[in-house]
Scaffold this active site. Structure first.
Site, PDB file in Angstrom:
ATOM      1  N   HIS A   1     -20.111  70.407  17.003  1.00 10.74           N
ATOM      2  CA  HIS A   1     -19.791  70.996  15.692  1.00 10.74           C
ATOM      3  C   HIS A   1     -18.326  71.424  15.552  1.00 10.74           C
ATOM      4  CE1 HIS A   1     -24.188  71.918  14.267  1.00 10.74           C
ATOM      5  NE2 HIS A   1     -24.018  70.663  14.626  1.00 10.74           N
TER       6      HIS A   1
ATOM      7  N   GLU B   1     -28.310  67.168   6.631  1.00  9.09           N
ATOM      8  CA  GLU B   1     -29.115  67.779   7.698  1.00  9.09           C
ATOM      9  C   GLU B   1     -28.449  69.023   8.245  1.00  9.09           C
ATOM     10  OE1 GLU B   1     -30.326  68.236  12.088  1.00  9.09           O
ATOM     11  OE2 GLU B   1     -28.384  68.064  11.107  1.00  9.09           O
TER      12      GLU B   1
ATOM     13  N   ASP C   1     -22.636  64.016  17.150  1.00  8.15           N
ATOM     14  CA  ASP C   1     -23.626  64.564  16.212  1.00  8.15           C
ATOM     15  C   ASP C   1     -23.211  64.271  14.785  1.00  8.15           C
ATOM     16  OD1 ASP C   1     -25.482  66.002  14.804  1.00  8.15           O
ATOM     17  OD2 ASP C   1     -24.839  67.959  15.523  1.00  8.15           O
TER      18      ASP C   1
END
Lengths: 704, 704
Positions: free
Chosen positions: B509, B380, B342
């Site tokens: 994350h 983002e 990500d």
């Protein structure tokens, strides 16, 4: 737009109101396909067709249309109004001179009418309660046309019912309002029967101006939603925008009785009129007058709100090449009484124009490149209702496809000169049309050459040119420009201001606005009607048939410059004091000018060779959609429908961008760092983003 | 979207909060032209070019892209993030494989970071104030990549600073919040070091999930305005949407120490997890545990708000025939740490796709019919900031010209199957693409055939088909669909749900989301990355090159039907009780279906012969603009940016039109004639007008 003096017969609380008289100004909205010729994707404006149309637009036919349209009163939603809707439908469905299709969709809207059973009344009542004097409840029947059952008595639409009576020195604020039109404002001072209609174009002593007193526009119960039967409706008791207290209009002959009998100190010079007495401020009547000093004025208003069906009539000529591009041409159909001038003079022109185009269409000799939509709007006099509901119902489709909206409401106020209002992109096409049409009665002179003598400005771009007025909310163009962001215009013939100071034509909104009035006083021979038909018709054809849209977007540059210079000149110092810079706005205006100039060169280049139709379409989309880029639905949350950051109402005194002007005038007297100053900065950012967005739309389409 | 258990270490006032533990769910956004081939206005999709692109998309090159992109942490606005922006710019400006033009515009946005000087801290403090236990302040350095200075310590972005400390039985409400991810939710229950990364794809005990805790999206200081330096900004102290109290995420190994030492009654079964103890509700610690019963938990959060420059990178391939029609393809660039999955897995695909297309472009062998715009969005992870500011700055232009937006954020969650989200018009083009691409590792089976085994639904129209998810606000597509009304989609490869119940890939994350993690556990060989590149690339080419836009608008009919049936089934009785009829909604849905079906036949007819390019353009405009007709900026005034009446957030339990569902659930327990019931009627009217407007856009363009 309407400017009336208001006579408040009853005492009030505030310094001014307490004196029992108000003189104020209200702004009130006045009012199966034919054979197709061979189609080419490069189809362009055909000057022979244009010439044919100009020739065939017939003054006598306009006169006959007007006679029929104004034969009977046709108040919105009345049987005669609906009968006229059928008449239009029939004309537009005529096999020899009709359009491709026509319909008459209906909305269910909230209107306001006086009561037949209990007429509104204004009277002077003596101390014992005896009626000493009553104002007329209808206008004098001077031509046999003012007496019929369909002549709606004078009233103030949407004014609430009530029967207030003055109490001297009452401290409870104004209880009611009386409105009249002073001979000084409407008749160049003249007021006697011999000097007025039917002996002249002037307003007779008994004439009363009707009007809508609703603050916004559109159906009051369905803001932002079409007024279909199933639509959500507000509770009428909680609707905002209606007058708070009973209001009634009267004629100046009655106003004279009331006003000239008042006692007290004299009103300021600016408030004096031509009723032949010194206007006093009251409170109460003078002892030596027609009434005992302790007499009172009693006002009974019995207006009723009613849900009524009101029709729009729509007719279409399908475009041969780009049927999904619409040029709209419209006017309202409803009137207060016979409405010969307002609005039938415009509808008479509309019908003649559709007849001439329809005939060419049915013969198969012509079909426009783009679609042409004719519209006859309902219930405009109550607040632009038919047109507003239409824009609410078809918002997306109209927003994406409409090239421009042409409004011709009152086509002839008087026969001196052309008068046009519109956004900058339509200036050039109106000029092109006006230059090629002879001005009535002035052989050799074009409408343009005559126009420039009455209204002109010096343009940095072109030198001396006729000046276009800007669009307020005076007719059905309002929802198109302010809510949809569609380039719009309003076209008419009007006065020689050196000959009259009349606010508007004197019988406006009275029972004396009749066919005879137009035929005898406004435009004998109907040559001005013909001139407007030709001008509007030429503009319509140029917009519907030109390969390249005749919208000169670079003309917006001049407006932006003027607004910017006014801001720098009149607000610059103030803004600096609050460390707000106009720098980003300057940059944005420069970017717009640069992009518009480059686009202009691109157009010229394309026009030299034979361009690919897709290239032209892409270019035309930039021109058509520019006006849309100035919309921001979050710019003026409190101003219903207004979202155009350049043409929203301006209350601030500086002639610049409305959001900036209004925010500054509100912030002016607040402290540094107040919410009002934050709003000034927000408005500046909204403006900069809109102008940068406009420039981005004009730049080459594949630029990042 | 993220589902995390929240451990509130400090006592609170409300029944639940007072127990000293909160288990809740937060939704958090996870984050000079080349030679032109000969141009024909009828240029259509070239299947040979498509085949070439499919062949040239190279798994090993995607792997190399990922290695470089994830080599260093690249938190939004960090030097490495800006260096990657330059890397993208350089690739897109490459003379052999670049695009026509590329730029890296910057916005000045409000971000939130932990303090370097004062690290956030969570500790257990004894009665005398001595620290008995401290949670880790950084993750364990297991691969040598978790120790660097650029690894941002775990924190909750936009959580306010503060140092709350528990007071047993305090009645002052929750003072702070601790968040952790339970092994039951992310690791299928496994938690030991030997069972987790680097020994498996699972989350190590020290892993902590970072995230943004801002409630809305876009730059917090400039809602609805681009965050340019000169733009109006809100006062950070008055911004809404930030968490009200200090919040800090911790790893499950630390959460275990706190949670397993709590006293009190047991938490409900649904709240229990896999930490190997019975979860108690507190308040306070148990006497027989690791800490004295009167110990307290102390949380120190020192996050700071900072205005930072964040870049988007934009690159364009200009369309040969319709350069003013844009197909957008984007992903964000910023990560929390190395962000291999990500977002770099998506960016690696983006770069490979742009390389292949750029090479064909520079060779002069291909140029798309429409323009293709590639975007690498900034910031983002903090709330879709770069993409939202972009839509605010170019609102008008994008609204008028954008055909569709393709988002590929995380391209590979796992390598079992394709997963797609989008609005109905994109279903058919994704199906077409997926049917012609082989599924990795399953010889003969297409991506479509594999997909339908994992996600499917039975369609009234087509029978059993893969099911598309709907678009929430989980990535950069949100402003495009909800604010601009542009048909959007998100494409990825994902899990076999029968093999894991992990909420999302376990190192999401954390500092363990590294190249090695992807290379070893997520997609060894990168064949799933290649499959996503081919699917998204095929969809992109079909949208940019097909003469007729491959947007099947009639597929919206099924959604409308399902929403309508749910409303009738689950709300019909309730609405009837309040005399609200669904009749107008039924009619509107039928009108839409009728118009869509007729348009479909029109398309088929046109496709048979060789249609005039203008006709195709007009038809494509209808298809492109349909999605816009569902926007109403006044529908959800309290929901920032959300204006799509079909896809706005639904809080009501009934799976129907969100405005209706939400209004009903609010009105449910209010009295007849309440304002809440009026809102239900308003929402119904808004819906009906939108659907009628959509039908009007699909009907023949010259219908009245």
């Amino acid at each position: 737009m309407q400017w009336v003096k208001v006579l408040g017969g009853l005492v009030g609380a505030s310094a001014l109101l307490g004196l029992g008289i108000i003189l104020g100004h209200f702004a009130i909205p006045k009012g199966a396909d034919a054979p197709a010729p061979s189609v080419s994707v490069s189809q362009d404006l055909d000057l022979e067709i244009l010439e044919t149309v100009m020739k065939q637009l017939d003054a006598s036919k306009i006169r006959e249309n007007l006679r029929e349209l104004s034969r009977e009163p046709h108040l919105a939603s009345s049987p005669r109004d609906e009968a006229l809707a059928q008449l239009l439908l029939q004309r537009w469905r005529d096999p020899e001179s009709g359009l491709d299709a026509a319909e008459a969709p209906t909305y269910e809207v909230l209107l306001s009418f006086p009561s037949r059973e209990q007429p509104n009344r204004v009277a002077v009542v003596g101390p014992t309660g005896t009626i000493l004097f009553s104002c007329r409840q209808s206008e004098q029947n001077l031509t046999g046309e003012q007496g019929g059952p369909d002549v709606v008595p004078p009233y103030a639409a949407y004014a609430p019912p009530g029967t207030p009576q003055a109490v001297n020195a009452a401290k409870h604020g104004v209880a009611g309002v009386l409105v009249y039109t002073d001979p000084a404002d409407i008749n160049d001072g003249h007021s006697s029967a011999s000097q007025t209609f039917p002996n002249s174009w002037r307003l007779p002593p008994s004439g009363v101006e009707r009007g809508s007193y609703y603050e916004y526009f559109g159906d009051p119960l369905t803001p932002y939603l079409p007024a279909n039967p199933s639509s959500f409706r507000l509770n009428p008791d909680t609707v905002s925008g209606f007058p708070p207290i009973p209001t009634q209009p009267i004629g100046f002959e009655d106003a004279k009785i009331l006003l000239c009998n008042l006692q007290g100190t004299s009103a300021p010079a600016a408030w004096q009129g031509a009723l032949g007495c010194d206007y006093k401020l009251g409170p109460g009547f003078r002892a030596d007058g027609d009434f005992p000093a302790d007499s009172q004025v009693n006002v009974s208003v019995h207006n009723r709100l009613e849900l009524r069906n009101s029709s729009n009539v729509l007719g279409i000529i399908r475009g041969a090449v780009e049927p999904d591009r619409y040029v709209l041409y419209g006017n309202h159909r409803d009137s207060w009484v016979h409405g010969a001038v307002d609005p039938s003079s415009g509808t008479a022109v509309l019908l003649e124009l559709s007849r001439v185009l329809g005939t060419l269409l049915k013969k198969g000799t012509w079909r426009p490149r783009r679609s042409i939509v004719f519209a006859s709007w309902g219930a405009e006099e109550f607040g632009l209702i038919g047109s507003t509901e239409f824009t609410e119902e078809f918002f997306s489709k109209l927003r994406e496809r409409t090239v421009a909206y042409i409004n011709v409401d009152i086509s002839v106020f008087a026969n001196a000169t052309l008068r046009a209002q519109g956004t900058p992109p339509v200036q050039s096409v109106i000029f092109s049309a006006a230059k090629q049409i002879p001005a009535p009665g002035l052989d050799g002179l074009s409408i343009y050459d005559n126009w420039i003598q009455y209204f002109n400005r010096s343009s940095t771009e072109y030198g001396l040119v006729p000046s276009l007025g800007s669009l307020g909310a005076g007719s059905d163009y309002a929802p198109f420009i302010h809510f949809l962001g569609i380039s719009s215009m309003d076209i008419a013939y009007t006065y020689d201001r050196s000959k009259t100071s009349a606010r508007i034509y004197p019988t406006y909104h009275t029972a004396f606005d009749t066919f005879g009035y137009v035929d005898k006083f406004v435009d004998p021979g109907f040559s001005s009607h013909q001139a407007v038909a030709r001008t509007a018709g030429s503009v319509l054809l140029r917009l519907s048939d030109s390969l390249f849209l005749p919208l000169n977007v670079s003309d917006y540059g001049e407006t932006l410059r003027n607004f910017l210079q006014a801001a720098q000149r009149d607000l610059g110092v103030l803004l600096e004091q609050h460390s707000i810079s106009l720098g980003p706005l300057v940059t944005a205006v420069e970017k717009f000018e640069g992009a518009a100039a480059a686009l202009g060169q691109h157009v010229s280049a394309l026009q030299k060779d034979t361009p690919d139709p897709l290239q032209v379409r892409m270019l035309n989309d930039q021109l058509m959609l520019l006006e849309r880029t100035f919309l921001n639905p979050r710019a003026f949350p409190e101003e219903r429908y207004y979202s155009h950051v350049l043409w929203a109402p301006r209350t601030g005194s500086v002639a610049t961008f409305p959001g900036l002007a209004n925010a500054c005038s509100r912030a002016m007297n607040t402290s540094l760092g107040s919410a009002a100053w934050a709003e000034v900065q927000r408005q500046l950012s909204i403006l900069v983003v809109a102008l940068e967005g406009a420039a981005a739309t004009l730049r080459p389409v594949a630029d990042l």
